[in-house]
Structures are given as C-alpha cells and as structure tokens.
Design a protein around this motif. Structure first.
Motif, PDB file in Angstrom:
ATOM      1  N   MET A   1      61.951  48.728  52.519  1.00 32.82           N
ATOM      2  CA  MET A   1      61.624  48.439  51.124  1.00 32.82           C
ATOM      3  C   MET A   1      60.759  47.204  51.080  1.00 32.82           C
ATOM      4  N   GLY A   2      59.782  47.251  50.245  1.00 34.83           N
ATOM      5  CA  GLY A   2      58.914  46.106  50.047  1.00 34.83           C
ATOM      6  C   GLY A   2      58.283  46.191  48.674  1.00 34.83           C
ATOM      7  N   ALA A   3      57.853  45.049  48.186  1.00 33.52           N
ATOM      8  CA  ALA A   3      57.179  45.000  46.887  1.00 33.52           C
ATOM      9  C   ALA A   3      56.120  43.916  46.941  1.00 33.52           C
ATOM     10  N   LEU A   4      55.120  44.055  46.099  1.00 34.04           N
ATOM     11  CA  LEU A   4      53.996  43.126  46.070  1.00 34.04           C
ATOM     12  C   LEU A   4      53.515  42.979  44.641  1.00 34.04           C
ATOM     13  N   ALA A   5      53.147  41.765  44.280  1.00 34.95           N
ATOM     14  CA  ALA A   5      52.531  41.512  42.968  1.00 34.95           C
ATOM     15  C   ALA A   5      51.377  40.544  43.162  1.00 34.95           C
ATOM     16  N   GLN A   6      50.332  40.746  42.398  1.00 33.70           N
ATOM     17  CA  GLN A   6      49.192  39.838  42.452  1.00 33.70           C
ATOM     18  C   GLN A   6      48.387  39.966  41.170  1.00 33.70           C
ATOM     19  N   SER A   7      47.592  38.966  40.905  1.00 38.27           N
ATOM     20  CA  SER A   7      46.694  38.978  39.763  1.00 38.27           C
ATOM     21  C   SER A   7      45.369  39.611  40.188  1.00 38.27           C
ATOM     22  N   VAL A   8      44.727  40.291  39.251  1.00 35.43           N
ATOM     23  CA  VAL A   8      43.405  40.869  39.502  1.00 35.43           C
ATOM     24  C   VAL A   8      42.447  40.221  38.506  1.00 35.43           C
ATOM     25  N   ASP A   9      41.617  39.331  39.008  1.00 37.50           N
ATOM     26  CA  ASP A   9      40.683  38.621  38.145  1.00 37.50           C
ATOM     27  C   ASP A   9      39.325  39.311  38.114  1.00 37.50           C
ATOM     28  N   GLY A  10      38.679  39.271  36.979  1.00 35.30           N
ATOM     29  CA  GLY A  10      37.313  39.760  36.864  1.00 35.30           C
ATOM     30  C   GLY A  10      37.167  41.261  36.717  1.00 35.30           C
ATOM     31  N   VAL A  11      38.269  41.985  36.600  1.00 30.51           N
ATOM     32  CA  VAL A  11      38.188  43.439  36.431  1.00 30.51           C
ATOM     33  C   VAL A  11      38.838  43.783  35.097  1.00 30.51           C
ATOM     34  N   MET A  16      39.956  51.179  36.958  1.00 33.79           N
ATOM     35  CA  MET A  16      39.613  50.498  38.202  1.00 33.79           C
ATOM     36  C   MET A  16      40.811  49.700  38.721  1.00 33.79           C
ATOM     37  N   ILE A  17      41.533  49.058  37.818  1.00 34.79           N
ATOM     38  CA  ILE A  17      42.720  48.305  38.233  1.00 34.79           C
ATOM     39  C   ILE A  17      43.767  49.247  38.820  1.00 34.79           C
ATOM     40  N   GLU A  18      43.951  50.410  38.209  1.00 35.60           N
ATOM     41  CA  GLU A  18      44.877  51.419  38.756  1.00 35.60           C
ATOM     42  C   GLU A  18      44.434  51.858  40.151  1.00 35.60           C
ATOM     43  N   ALA A  19      43.136  52.066  40.325  1.00 33.32           N
ATOM     44  CA  ALA A  19      42.601  52.475  41.633  1.00 33.32           C
ATOM     45  C   ALA A  19      42.845  51.380  42.674  1.00 33.32           C
ATOM     46  N   MET A  20      42.558  50.141  42.296  1.00 31.62           N
ATOM     47  CA  MET A  20      42.764  49.021  43.218  1.00 31.62           C
ATOM     48  C   MET A  20      44.241  48.875  43.582  1.00 31.62           C
ATOM     49  N   ALA A  21      45.120  49.077  42.604  1.00 24.22           N
ATOM     50  CA  ALA A  21      46.563  48.979  42.862  1.00 24.22           C
ATOM     51  C   ALA A  21      47.024  50.073  43.821  1.00 24.22           C
ATOM     52  N   ALA A  22      46.508  51.280  43.650  1.00 27.85           N
ATOM     53  CA  ALA A  22      46.884  52.383  44.539  1.00 27.85           C
ATOM     54  C   ALA A  22      46.457  52.094  45.979  1.00 27.85           C
ATOM     55  N   VAL A  23      45.245  51.593  46.144  1.00 29.82           N
ATOM     56  CA  VAL A  23      44.750  51.264  47.486  1.00 29.82           C
ATOM     57  C   VAL A  23      45.559  50.113  48.076  1.00 29.82           C
ATOM     58  N   LYS A  24      45.877  49.128  47.255  1.00 29.60           N
ATOM     59  CA  LYS A  24      46.684  47.997  47.722  1.00 29.60           C
ATOM     60  C   LYS A  24      48.058  48.479  48.174  1.00 29.60           C
ATOM     61  N   CYS A  25      48.617  49.428  47.453  1.00 32.20           N
ATOM     62  CA  CYS A  25      49.912  50.011  47.818  1.00 32.20           C
ATOM     63  C   CYS A  25      49.843  50.684  49.184  1.00 32.20           C
ATOM     64  N   LEU A  26      48.809  51.466  49.399  1.00 30.06           N
ATOM     65  CA  LEU A  26      48.634  52.134  50.686  1.00 30.06           C
ATOM     66  C   LEU A  26      48.435  51.129  51.816  1.00 30.06           C
ATOM     67  N   GLN A  27      47.635  50.095  51.568  1.00 31.28           N
ATOM     68  CA  GLN A  27      47.400  49.065  52.584  1.00 31.28           C
ATOM     69  C   GLN A  27      48.692  48.316  52.893  1.00 31.28           C
ATOM     70  N   PHE A  28      49.467  48.020  51.865  1.00 33.30           N
ATOM     71  CA  PHE A  28      50.746  47.330  52.029  1.00 33.30           C
ATOM     72  C   PHE A  28      51.702  48.172  52.873  1.00 33.30           C
ATOM     73  N   ALA A  29      51.778  49.467  52.585  1.00 32.47           N
ATOM     74  CA  ALA A  29      52.649  50.360  53.362  1.00 32.47           C
ATOM     75  C   ALA A  29      52.199  50.424  54.821  1.00 32.47           C
ATOM     76  N   LYS A  30      50.895  50.443  55.042  1.00 34.90           N
ATOM     77  CA  LYS A  30      50.372  50.440  56.418  1.00 34.90           C
ATOM     78  C   LYS A  30      50.715  49.132  57.114  1.00 34.90           C
ATOM     79  N   ASP A  31      50.502  48.011  56.419  1.00 37.09           N
ATOM     80  CA  ASP A  31      50.811  46.698  57.003  1.00 37.09           C
ATOM     81  C   ASP A  31      52.292  46.548  57.332  1.00 37.09           C
ATOM     82  N   MET A  32      53.148  47.194  56.532  1.00 35.41           N
ATOM     83  CA  MET A  32      54.595  47.142  56.769  1.00 35.41           C
ATOM     84  C   MET A  32      55.013  48.137  57.861  1.00 35.41           C
TER      85      MET A  32
END
Length: 127
Positions: A1-11, A16-32
C-alpha cells in the motif's frame, strides 16, 4: 500500500491534471516495485485512453503515451472506471495536494486524513 499527494502548478485544464495524475500513479506503482496493480479513476476519458492502443499527438495524448508505456512494466495492470462517489480517497489526496509545496509519500501506511474513507470503502466491499 502506498499513497502520494502533490501540488500541480501552472496547469488549469482538469482533463490534463487527471492525465498527469494517472501517469504519476503508474510511475509510483512502478517505483514501489508493484507487479500487479488495479487502478481506479473517475474520468471515463482518461481510463478509455489508457486502455487504448491508439496514438494521439495532442498534449494530453503525449502525457498518456508515457502512461501506456508504464503499463508494460507490470505483469498485470487493470485500469477501470469508478463513479466519483467511489473515488473519495483520491479526491481527499487531491485536496490535500493543493496545500503542498512538495510531494508527500506514504508507504506501508494510510494518510491519516483518509483513513475513515478507506475503512468505509473496505466495509462496503464486503456488503
């Protein structure tokens, strides 16, 4: 289990924010180093896009192309749509992220402000 939160500035584009969040989720799962993942999202368009093999050269398509590439790193990856009511924990993380200056990660623990939401969600899974 893991969770991540961050601010997205300038978007400003929510899609687009939903797309960025989905990619971040996939990257986070890979990193974990997760091998088998299920990702739920409440944006039908983003979920459909990630489950597609069609190329798109728009700005959002380029972001999601990275996500599609990341999917190949997992032995199992299911990306499914959930209604907004079923995505309360993600909304809690997103709201929390608005107040952050840098990324915050929880590993092997639940963020305290969404604990009740996760418990309620787990209880509903068994009803």
């Amino acid at each position: 289990m893991g969770a991540l939160a961050q601010s997205v500035d300038g978007v400003e584009d929510p899609f687009m924010i939903e797309a960025m969040a989905a990619v971040k989720c996939l990257q986070f799962a890979k990193d974990m180093r997760f091998n088998r993942i299920v990702i739920e999202g409440d944006s039908v368009g983003i979920i459909s896009w990630l489950n597609s093999t069609q190329l798109d050269f728009s700005a959002i398509g380029m972001v999601l192309a990275e996500g599609i590439d990341l999917i190949g790193h997992f032995s199992f990856c299911s990306i499914i749509h959930t209604r907004r009511e079923g995505n309360v924990a993600a909304r809690g993380l997103a709201k929390y992220g608005l107040s952050l200056d840098q990324e915050v990660v929880w590993m092997e623990e639940d963020p305290p402000f969404i604990y009740d939401v996760l418990c309620n969600d787990a209880d509903n899974d068994f009803i």
